[in-house]
Write a protein that holds these residues in place. Sequence first.
Motif, PDB file in Angstrom:
ATOM      1  N   HIS A 156       0.844  -1.196   0.000  1.00 55.88           N
ATOM      2  CA  HIS A 156       0.000   0.000   0.000  1.00 55.88           C
ATOM      3  C   HIS A 156       0.877   1.245   0.000  1.00 55.88           C
ATOM      4  N   GLU A 157       0.535   2.189  -0.857  1.00 47.70           N
ATOM      5  CA  GLU A 157       1.337   3.408  -0.995  1.00 47.70           C
ATOM      6  C   GLU A 157       1.394   4.228   0.284  1.00 47.70           C
ATOM      7  N   ASP A 158       0.385   4.107   1.130  1.00 47.48           N
ATOM      8  CA  ASP A 158       0.331   4.929   2.331  1.00 47.48           C
ATOM      9  C   ASP A 158       1.033   4.310   3.523  1.00 47.48           C
ATOM     10  N   CYS A 159       1.753   3.208   3.315  1.00 50.99           N
ATOM     11  CA  CYS A 159       2.584   2.635   4.382  1.00 50.99           C
ATOM     12  C   CYS A 159       4.036   2.990   4.074  1.00 50.99           C
ATOM     13  N   PRO A 160       4.620   3.957   4.771  1.00 54.89           N
ATOM     14  CA  PRO A 160       5.977   4.398   4.441  1.00 54.89           C
ATOM     15  C   PRO A 160       7.018   3.288   4.505  1.00 54.89           C
ATOM     16  N   VAL A 161       6.892   2.378   5.465  1.00 58.69           N
ATOM     17  CA  VAL A 161       7.918   1.342   5.640  1.00 58.69           C
ATOM     18  C   VAL A 161       7.930   0.369   4.474  1.00 58.69           C
ATOM     19  N   THR A 162       6.767  -0.189   4.129  1.00 58.23           N
ATOM     20  CA  THR A 162       6.744  -1.182   3.059  1.00 58.23           C
ATOM     21  C   THR A 162       7.021  -0.541   1.696  1.00 58.23           C
ATOM     22  N   LYS A 163       6.510   0.658   1.478  1.00 61.79           N
ATOM     23  CA  LYS A 163       6.837   1.354   0.226  1.00 61.79           C
ATOM     24  C   LYS A 163       8.329   1.657   0.166  1.00 61.79           C
ATOM     25  N   GLY A 164       8.910   2.033   1.308  1.00 62.25           N
ATOM     26  CA  GLY A 164      10.347   2.301   1.339  1.00 62.25           C
ATOM     27  C   GLY A 164      11.159   1.079   0.979  1.00 62.25           C
ATOM     28  N   HIS A 165      10.775  -0.085   1.515  1.00 61.82           N
ATOM     29  CA  HIS A 165      11.461  -1.330   1.139  1.00 61.82           C
ATOM     30  C   HIS A 165      11.356  -1.567  -0.367  1.00 61.82           C
ATOM     31  N   ALA A 166      10.149  -1.391  -0.920  1.00 56.82           N
ATOM     32  CA  ALA A 166       9.937  -1.650  -2.343  1.00 56.82           C
ATOM     33  C   ALA A 166      10.760  -0.700  -3.207  1.00 56.82           C
ATOM     34  N   GLN A 167      10.858   0.560  -2.795  1.00 56.43           N
ATOM     35  CA  GLN A 167      11.629   1.531  -3.561  1.00 56.43           C
ATOM     36  C   GLN A 167      13.130   1.249  -3.487  1.00 56.43           C
ATOM     37  N   ARG A 168      13.631   0.992  -2.279  1.00 54.01           N
ATOM     38  CA  ARG A 168      15.076   0.776  -2.130  1.00 54.01           C
ATOM     39  C   ARG A 168      15.537  -0.495  -2.837  1.00 54.01           C
ATOM     40  N   SER A 169      14.714  -1.514  -2.778  1.00 50.97           N
ATOM     41  CA  SER A 169      15.094  -2.803  -3.362  1.00 50.97           C
ATOM     42  C   SER A 169      14.797  -2.891  -4.854  1.00 50.97           C
ATOM     43  N   LYS A 170      13.873  -2.049  -5.332  1.00 52.46           N
ATOM     44  CA  LYS A 170      13.304  -2.195  -6.677  1.00 52.46           C
ATOM     45  C   LYS A 170      12.671  -3.585  -6.826  1.00 52.46           C
ATOM     46  N   GLY A 171      12.006  -4.002  -5.737  1.00 50.55           N
ATOM     47  CA  GLY A 171      11.444  -5.339  -5.693  1.00 50.55           C
ATOM     48  C   GLY A 171       9.935  -5.403  -5.656  1.00 50.55           C
ATOM     49  N   GLY A 172       9.256  -4.275  -5.909  1.00 55.90           N
ATOM     50  CA  GLY A 172       7.807  -4.340  -5.840  1.00 55.90           C
ATOM     51  C   GLY A 172       7.126  -3.092  -6.348  1.00 55.90           C
ATOM     52  N   LEU A 173       5.802  -3.150  -6.341  1.00 54.52           N
ATOM     53  CA  LEU A 173       4.946  -2.051  -6.766  1.00 54.52           C
ATOM     54  C   LEU A 173       4.066  -1.643  -5.589  1.00 54.52           C
ATOM     55  N   TRP A 174       3.379  -0.526  -5.740  1.00 55.89           N
ATOM     56  CA  TRP A 174       2.482  -0.076  -4.664  1.00 55.89           C
ATOM     57  C   TRP A 174       1.198   0.476  -5.268  1.00 55.89           C
ATOM     58  N   PHE A 175       0.167   0.514  -4.429  1.00 60.16           N
ATOM     59  CA  PHE A 175      -1.156   0.956  -4.875  1.00 60.16           C
ATOM     60  C   PHE A 175      -1.810   1.768  -3.780  1.00 60.16           C
ATOM     61  N   ARG A 176      -2.760   2.590  -4.173  1.00 58.67           N
ATOM     62  CA  ARG A 176      -3.623   3.280  -3.216  1.00 58.67           C
ATOM     63  C   ARG A 176      -5.088   3.017  -3.536  1.00 58.67           C
ATOM     64  N   THR A 177      -5.446   3.160  -4.798  1.00 61.47           N
ATOM     65  CA  THR A 177      -6.827   2.963  -5.217  1.00 61.47           C
ATOM     66  C   THR A 177      -7.002   1.582  -5.845  1.00 61.47           C
ATOM     67  N   TYR A 178      -8.262   1.226  -6.100  1.00 63.52           N
ATOM     68  CA  TYR A 178      -8.507  -0.033  -6.795  1.00 63.52           C
ATOM     69  C   TYR A 178      -7.893  -0.015  -8.190  1.00 63.52           C
ATOM     70  N   GLU A 179      -7.974   1.128  -8.858  1.00 69.47           N
ATOM     71  CA  GLU A 179      -7.397   1.225 -10.198  1.00 69.47           C
ATOM     72  C   GLU A 179      -5.894   0.977 -10.170  1.00 69.47           C
ATOM     73  N   ASP A 180      -5.215   1.486  -9.149  1.00 74.33           N
ATOM     74  CA  ASP A 180      -3.779   1.204  -8.989  1.00 74.33           C
ATOM     75  C   ASP A 180      -3.548  -0.296  -8.817  1.00 74.33           C
ATOM     76  N   PHE A 181      -4.356  -0.895  -7.951  1.00 75.24           N
ATOM     77  CA  PHE A 181      -4.226  -2.320  -7.636  1.00 75.24           C
ATOM     78  C   PHE A 181      -4.418  -3.175  -8.885  1.00 75.24           C
ATOM     79  N   ALA A 182      -5.507  -2.916  -9.614  1.00 77.91           N
ATOM     80  CA  ALA A 182      -5.796  -3.694 -10.811  1.00 77.91           C
ATOM     81  C   ALA A 182      -4.727  -3.480 -11.877  1.00 77.91           C
ATOM     82  N   GLY A 183      -4.267  -2.245 -12.019  1.00 76.53           N
ATOM     83  CA  GLY A 183      -3.222  -1.964 -12.987  1.00 76.53           C
ATOM     84  C   GLY A 183      -1.925  -2.671 -12.661  1.00 76.53           C
TER      85      GLY A 183
END
Length: 229
Positions: A156-183
């Motif tokens: 989830h984009e609004d969780c700083p810790v998990t988004k931070g891990h995903a950004q630093r590692s380049k190991g994941g994506l993040w979402f906030r809305t359903y459209e983000d999730f589905a995309g």
Amino acid sequence: MEPVRLLLESVWGVMFFSPEEAELALHRLQIHPSRYAILGRGVHATSAAKIEPQSPRLNDYILYSGRLEEGKNVPLLYEYVERYFEERRKIRLVVIGKWPIKPPRHSAFVYLGFVHEDRKAALYRRAIALCQPSLRESFSLTIMESWLGSRPVLVHEDCPVTKGHAQRSKGGLWFRTYEDFAGALDWLQAHPELAARMGENGRRYVFSNYTWSAILDRFENILKAWEAL
């Protein structure tokens, strides 16, 4: 909060799980410890997780692993997965874990409850991705477990810790809305090679930063640096 503030400001030093946790304490809450450092948290790599994945055949599911409770934001995940399944008729959510909020009785969900560590590692390796929707994480062991299986994560984009891990590692994506999730799910399915590369990025991130040997070395270096002050 005052007892917590007094505790953190009176001890010799404070070690945080993540930069985002330190940011919350030091800047948003204005807590001022005598010394602080980012330590992280040790991750136990099971024998199954230590095996180098050899292009596993993926199944048509994303995975949720962990406590099934409101604080982990699982109701939102259930809502998004059910809607995605109804619209596209593909990708189910496999749920492993216990506690009160079990997934709905719907074809979009497979609930396995508690599983053995080896089976859990296999489920990680064969998933399209792990989805961790929580907004309140200080570290997230399940994300590290997914990366040990070389699979990407969706957070989830609004969780700083998990988004931070995903950004630093380049190991994941993040979402906030359903459209983000589905995309994001559409993209992961359309780009399996890039998704696999994200999972490998995450695996390297874990082995570089969060094995117990890495944590113990960092812990010792932090103490030496503090003693020299």
